[in-house]
Design an enzyme around this catalytic site. Structure first.
Site, PDB file in Angstrom:
ATOM      1  CB  CYS A 222     -81.313  11.148  31.339  1.00 54.74           C
ATOM      2  SG  CYS A 222     -82.886  12.517  32.865  1.00 54.74           S
TER       3      CYS A 222
ATOM      4  CD  GLU B 181     -82.071  11.425  42.292  1.00 50.02           C
ATOM      5  OE1 GLU B 181     -81.531  12.994  42.557  1.00 50.02           O
ATOM      6  OE2 GLU B 181     -81.846  11.037  41.380  1.00 50.02           O
TER       7      GLU B 181
ATOM      8  CG  ASP C 198     -77.160  10.639  33.532  1.00 53.45           C
ATOM      9  OD1 ASP C 198     -76.746  12.121  33.176  1.00 53.45           O
ATOM     10  OD2 ASP C 198     -78.263  10.540  34.061  1.00 53.45           O
TER      11      ASP C 198
ATOM     12  CB  VAL D 121     -69.232  -9.416  45.867  1.00 55.79           C
ATOM     13  CG1 VAL D 121     -68.237  -7.947  46.080  1.00 55.79           C
ATOM     14  CG2 VAL D 121     -70.485  -9.653  44.799  1.00 55.79           C
ATOM     15  CD  GLU D 122     -65.590 -12.921  40.435  1.00 56.16           C
ATOM     16  OE1 GLU D 122     -65.425 -12.783  39.996  1.00 56.16           O
ATOM     17  OE2 GLU D 122     -66.756 -12.841  39.684  1.00 56.16           O
ATOM     18  CG  LEU D 123     -63.097  -8.456  43.491  1.00 56.94           C
ATOM     19  CD1 LEU D 123     -61.651  -8.173  43.680  1.00 56.94           C
ATOM     20  CD2 LEU D 123     -64.413  -7.404  44.299  1.00 56.94           C
TER      21      LEU D 123
END
Length: 144
Positions: free
Chosen positions: A56, A98, A63, A78-80
């Site tokens: 935070c 956000e 968080d 995308v490569e994992l």
């Protein structure tokens, strides 16, 4: 009631020689893509990342969230392992719920340029508040 915000100080970092191999991989990590093996076929990829953490920016408290990423690839996938390392790079960042989800979207779009992508951050309740942040991007249709 008005609250002022002070940018937190950076956490001291270890030299590259002092980092464990996993910490080095996370620090050096970037989103890696490879050619879509089925260009022209519309298909959906769903990725769940249940161990997202950040801090935070106001309190410094951690968080925790589960990130749900759903996308329709265009020319790149995308490569994992790279997305795992990328997500882990947030663990010591002071960033709001956000902004973290919006930044993940921006970085994912820049790396993979998908036809569509939706990212949802489902944050664990803290202080009796449960937050879900969802963002989306759709590539403009060039035929219109």
């Amino acid at each position: 009631m008005s609250h002022s915000y002070t940018e937190p100080t950076e956490v001291p970092t270890a030299s590259p020689e002092e980092l464990k191999y996993g910490e080095r991989e996370i620090e050096e990590g970037q989103l890696i893509t490879f050619p879509n093996p089925r260009i022209g076929r519309r298909y959906q990829v769903e990725i769940t990342l249940p161990e997202f953490t950040c801090k935070c920016p106001f309190s410094g408290y951690p968080d925790f969230a589960t990130i749900y990423l759903t996308y329709l690839p265009d020319e790149r996938v995308v490569e994992l392992k790279s997305i795992k390392l990328y997500i882990n790079s947030y663990r010591d960042r002071y960033i709001s719920h956000e902004e973290s989800i919006n930044q993940i979207l921006d970085d994912f779009v820049a790396a993979a340029d998908p036809l569509e992508v939706r990212i949802k951050g489902d944050f664990n309740p803290r202080g009796n508040v449960h937050t879900v942040v969802e963002v989306a991007h759709q590539k403009p249709n060039p035929k219109l």
